[in-house]
Scaffold this motif. Sequence first.
Motif, PDB file in Angstrom:
ATOM      1  N   UNK B 113      23.689  70.878 -19.568  1.00  0.00           N
ATOM      2  CA  UNK B 113      24.900  71.457 -20.432  1.00  0.00           C
ATOM      3  C   UNK B 113      25.854  72.163 -19.530  1.00  0.00           C
ATOM      4  N   UNK B 114      27.129  71.998 -19.543  1.00  0.00           N
ATOM      5  CA  UNK B 114      27.956  73.025 -18.556  1.00  0.00           C
ATOM      6  C   UNK B 114      27.728  74.363 -18.950  1.00  0.00           C
ATOM      7  N   UNK B 115      27.707  75.521 -18.137  1.00  0.00           N
ATOM      8  CA  UNK B 115      27.563  76.756 -18.478  1.00  0.00           C
ATOM      9  C   UNK B 115      28.885  77.568 -18.121  1.00  0.00           C
ATOM     10  N   UNK B 116      29.434  78.221 -19.072  1.00  0.00           N
ATOM     11  CA  UNK B 116      30.530  79.243 -18.679  1.00  0.00           C
ATOM     12  C   UNK B 116      29.989  80.565 -19.019  1.00  0.00           C
ATOM     13  N   UNK B 117      29.862  81.482 -18.004  1.00  0.00           N
ATOM     14  CA  UNK B 117      29.336  82.658 -18.290  1.00  0.00           C
ATOM     15  C   UNK B 117      30.556  83.782 -18.379  1.00  0.00           C
ATOM     16  N   UNK B 118      30.305  84.753 -18.932  1.00  0.00           N
ATOM     17  CA  UNK B 118      31.171  86.004 -18.786  1.00  0.00           C
ATOM     18  C   UNK B 118      32.373  85.688 -19.555  1.00  0.00           C
ATOM     19  N   UNK B 119      32.266  84.947 -20.756  1.00  0.00           N
ATOM     20  CA  UNK B 119      33.333  84.653 -21.364  1.00  0.00           C
ATOM     21  C   UNK B 119      34.224  85.609 -22.126  1.00  0.00           C
ATOM     22  N   UNK B 120      35.585  85.820 -22.085  1.00  0.00           N
ATOM     23  CA  UNK B 120      36.244  87.082 -22.568  1.00  0.00           C
ATOM     24  C   UNK B 120      37.163  86.900 -23.736  1.00  0.00           C
ATOM     25  N   UNK B 121      37.337  85.646 -24.121  1.00  0.00           N
ATOM     26  CA  UNK B 121      38.170  85.263 -25.181  1.00  0.00           C
ATOM     27  C   UNK B 121      37.963  84.012 -25.907  1.00  0.00           C
ATOM     28  N   UNK B 122      38.532  83.740 -27.103  1.00  0.00           N
ATOM     29  CA  UNK B 122      37.992  82.802 -27.789  1.00  0.00           C
ATOM     30  C   UNK B 122      38.754  81.497 -27.151  1.00  0.00           C
ATOM     31  N   UNK B 123      37.996  80.456 -27.457  1.00  0.00           N
ATOM     32  CA  UNK B 123      38.375  79.158 -26.759  1.00  0.00           C
ATOM     33  C   UNK B 123      39.862  78.767 -26.889  1.00  0.00           C
ATOM     34  N   UNK B 124      40.353  78.082 -25.769  1.00  0.00           N
ATOM     35  CA  UNK B 124      41.941  77.832 -25.707  1.00  0.00           C
ATOM     36  C   UNK B 124      41.887  76.577 -26.213  1.00  0.00           C
ATOM     37  N   UNK B 125      40.931  75.575 -26.225  1.00  0.00           N
ATOM     38  CA  UNK B 125      40.813  74.233 -26.795  1.00  0.00           C
ATOM     39  C   UNK B 125      39.375  73.997 -27.064  1.00  0.00           C
ATOM     40  N   UNK B 126      38.822  72.901 -27.995  1.00  0.00           N
ATOM     41  CA  UNK B 126      37.577  73.028 -28.624  1.00  0.00           C
ATOM     42  C   UNK B 126      36.965  71.628 -28.316  1.00  0.00           C
TER      43      UNK B 126
END
Lengths: 249, 322
Positions: B113-126
């Motif tokens: 599963x792709x990991x995105x770490x240190x997210x700072x805001x709500x998704x721009x697309x779902x």
Amino acid sequence: MKILVCIGNVPDTTTKIRFDEQMKNLDTNGVQWVINPWDELALTKALEIKEQSNGKIEKVSIINVGKADAEPTLRKALAIGADDAFRIDADPVDAYFIAAQIAEVAKQEKFDIVFAGKESSDFNDAAIGSMIAEFMDINSVSAVTSFELADGNISLKREIDGGKETISVKTPFVAIVQKGICINPRIAAMRGIMMARTKPIKVSPAIETETLIEYQKFDLPQPKAACKIIDPEETDKLVDLLHGEAKVI
Amino acid sequence: MSIIVFSENRNGKLKKNSIEAVVYAQSIAAATSKPVVAVSVGNVDDQELALLAKYGATKIVSVTDQNWLAHDSREYTKLVAEISEKENADTILFSHSNMGKAIAPRLSVRLKAGLISGVVALPESFAPITVKRKAYNGAAFQLVTVKSDKAILTLNPNSCAIKENPVSLNIEPYTPQTAYNAETKIESVDVVTGKVILTEANIVVSGGRGLKSGDNWNLIEDLATVLNAGLACSRPVSDEGWRSHEEHVGQTGKIIAPDLYIAVGISGAIQHIGGVSGSKVIVAIDKDKDAPIFKYADYGIVGDAFAVMPKMIESFKKFKNS
Ligand SMILES: Cc1cc2nc3c(=O)[nH]c(=O)nc-3n(C[C@H](O)[C@H](O)[C@H](O)COP(=O)(O)OP(=O)(O)OC[C@H]3O[C@@H](n4cnc5c(N)ncnc54)[C@H](O)[C@@H]3O)c2cc1C
Ligand SMILES: Nc1ncnc2c1ncn2[C@@H]1O[C@H](COP(=O)(O)O)[C@@H](O)[C@H]1O
């Protein structure tokens, strides 16, 4: 036992961060490349443990996933004291790709302890160390602030929010280290620099790995509004602003 | 499909970041109509778990088995993988905390599963999920899309605004199928008591070399006491041994994102800012009007800390008592 230390090649911490026009890649003009700060600490610690191990630790190797332009950084790490180096000749695409490459070498070469830094100071993923461990299906301990090897037993301290835990662990494992592991990084001496020239860097191609994420673009933070300066005699006013305007108290 | 939130607790109390993660999940749920399932490991009572429902967790999978209380990264990864499978999850959220950072990357490999770490805001697309994360120690942001079927995110503090979204409480006590087989053993735990935890504090008061000596820290401590704030310092301060390394913030120290960061006698070197730039509001007190810290601060006082701090402490005391 053998130790493998992951070495990230990153822009010096004072680098002014700028991107190309498409906002896709870092503008590397004039950038100084250095060993990622935590990896420098990890290497220092690995060398200390080796020296105190009465020969129990045979060698400390380093590994980097990167193109040939990373070699000066690897030479620096060899000059500090690493015995030999591995370089996987590929663009360091993302954390998953890098970890897959390092895990492969660590498995093939049967390293007992892998050191990774808490995060790279460019991509800040804080992921590679743990990913290596999962690729190898071995233990990992994160947020390691102290590493002791005595009578073959390994005792680590791990930071938890608001304290620490002392942990014993079986080899093989990955230690993901941060500040505390040692205070100052070791600096290369003249002799080390001379010796580093003849130490081997084994270059090999990357193994095939899928990519699970895709980078779109970079963004720079919005410039901040000018700082509101408050007269030193008017500290009440600061309190009012923090309460009424900023709403943080 | 569902969204899983790995919720953390300390001594049975849920962490603020975990509540934030449920709120974050709820916003994804609102756009994708997937249920939000919170996973709790530890002795958290029902009353406390109810908080998760208050913020939008439609189900709470609660593991209280004593065997599972000790965090072993490899075993916890297996546990979350097992629950993700059971709940048919395609999105898994963690806090970007010590524990989140220890488990999420392993889970990414385990589940592909792709990991995105240190997210700072709500998704721009779902679909696919695209979010903004921090890079270069906060000097830049990066927009990243997950290509795999499943996505894992670790969330920085303040990645979304906290708001309630009460749903009915649905707790599922759960006994893991996986046996706990850790090869790490926690020999002892050393927790600091009676102090506000720096990485979780809403307000942080921080001192730099401008304070001249560790003996002057009463100014920092007194202000922190009034504000119920965490204590921090710049790197030279901990290197000099004026304060413990635990308090060092910055690129090579802790990275924090409180609502309010008050920097006293700190010049604002780029490596220091890297650790605090996620703060909502920064206040700087420095005697040099040209100190770089004023470029990052929202409010500033140019003056001698030894004269300003006692006045400031009085002002805050007055405010607290009013
Ligand atoms: C690889 C690397 C990593 C680093 N990582 C970090 C890090 O993680 N965190 C970190 O903090 N630093 C880090 N540094 C160090 C950083 O570059 C700075 O040296 C450091 O942040 C300076 O600390 P300071 O602001 O307390 O001290 P100084 O820069 O000396 O600033 C002191 C300030 O106090 C003011 N002052 C003096 N007297 C008074 C007074 N009486 N009243 C009010 N103000 C007064 C001065 O005007 C000055 O602005 C790193 C450096 C490197 C090279
Ligand atoms: N290209 C690379 N080659 C080798 N090791 C790396 C590389 N990039 C990062 N690492 C290691 O992984 C750690 C964490 O990096 P990251 O997950 O990117 O934050 C770093 O501290 C390094 O130890």
